[in-house]
Design an enzyme around this catalytic site. Sequence first.
Site, PDB file in Angstrom:
ATOM      1  N   ASP A  92      -6.833  -6.000  -2.128  1.00 57.41           N
ATOM      2  CA  ASP A  92      -5.298  -6.464  -2.208  1.00 57.41           C
ATOM      3  C   ASP A  92      -5.240  -7.481  -3.623  1.00 57.41           C
ATOM      4  O   ASP A  92      -4.412  -7.569  -3.738  1.00 57.41           O
ATOM      5  CB  ASP A  92      -5.101  -6.881  -0.865  1.00 57.41           C
ATOM      6  N   HIS A 116       0.652  -1.378  -0.317  1.00 57.61           N
ATOM      7  CA  HIS A 116       0.227   0.304  -0.836  1.00 57.61           C
ATOM      8  C   HIS A 116       1.078   1.259   0.070  1.00 57.61           C
ATOM      9  O   HIS A 116       1.819   1.478   0.671  1.00 57.61           O
ATOM     10  CB  HIS A 116      -0.852   0.188   1.453  1.00 57.61           C
ATOM     11  N   TYR A 145       1.525   1.655  13.842  1.00 55.29           N
ATOM     12  CA  TYR A 145       2.629   2.459  13.526  1.00 55.29           C
ATOM     13  C   TYR A 145       2.359   4.270  13.345  1.00 55.29           C
ATOM     14  O   TYR A 145       1.242   4.120  13.900  1.00 55.29           O
ATOM     15  CB  TYR A 145       3.026   2.170  11.961  1.00 55.29           C
ATOM     16  N   LYS A 195       5.852   6.062   6.690  1.00 56.16           N
ATOM     17  CA  LYS A 195       5.853   4.698   8.540  1.00 56.16           C
ATOM     18  C   LYS A 195       6.568   4.560   9.207  1.00 56.16           C
ATOM     19  O   LYS A 195       7.510   4.637   8.854  1.00 56.16           O
ATOM     20  CB  LYS A 195       4.736   3.898   7.264  1.00 56.16           C
TER      21      LYS A 195
END
Length: 183
Positions: free
Chosen positions: A170, A62, A132, A72
């Site tokens: 996905d 992603h 995260y 991130k």
Amino acid sequence: MYFSSLSIPDLVLVSPKRFGDSRGWFSEIFKDGWFREHIADVSFIQDNQSFSALAGTIRGLHFQLAPFAQGKLVRCIAGAIFDVGVDIRADSPNFGAWAGAELSADNGRQLWIPPGFAHGFMTLVEASQIHYKVTAPYSAANDCGIRFDDPDIAVRWPALPMEPTLSEKDKALPLLKDLTTVF
């Protein structure tokens, strides 16, 4: 804290020190000034957490388009994952290359994935959780991705005794070669 670059220099593995005794251990997992000095001069604006019940769950690859491109800082707080960053910066000598590292609750390591990279992970054990920090908010209109099994990227996911579990979203992601230049 210690840090080292992976095979793609902009992907940085951060290893916080743990101070232990008979009770367990203590660790400073994030220090703004240290991170800005040694890794990236960024501001984190949101923290996210995800839980995956099954081993072999793959989330990703992603990324978000500008102006919501995200950096991130990923860590695994329960279980273990194989965490991956894919360089999708068109002018990068590493375009289309990937690097990854095992993050686990036991090893305490974190992975910095800057904007311009696609991100994904595979859970290595049941009941894995990741936490995260991100540098931009989630934007559904800017949400994109690449197939986890894109043959041109060829991520070497860990071998598990079962087929991976993926979301329908996905499974339908495009290949890198089918995307227009995004970074």
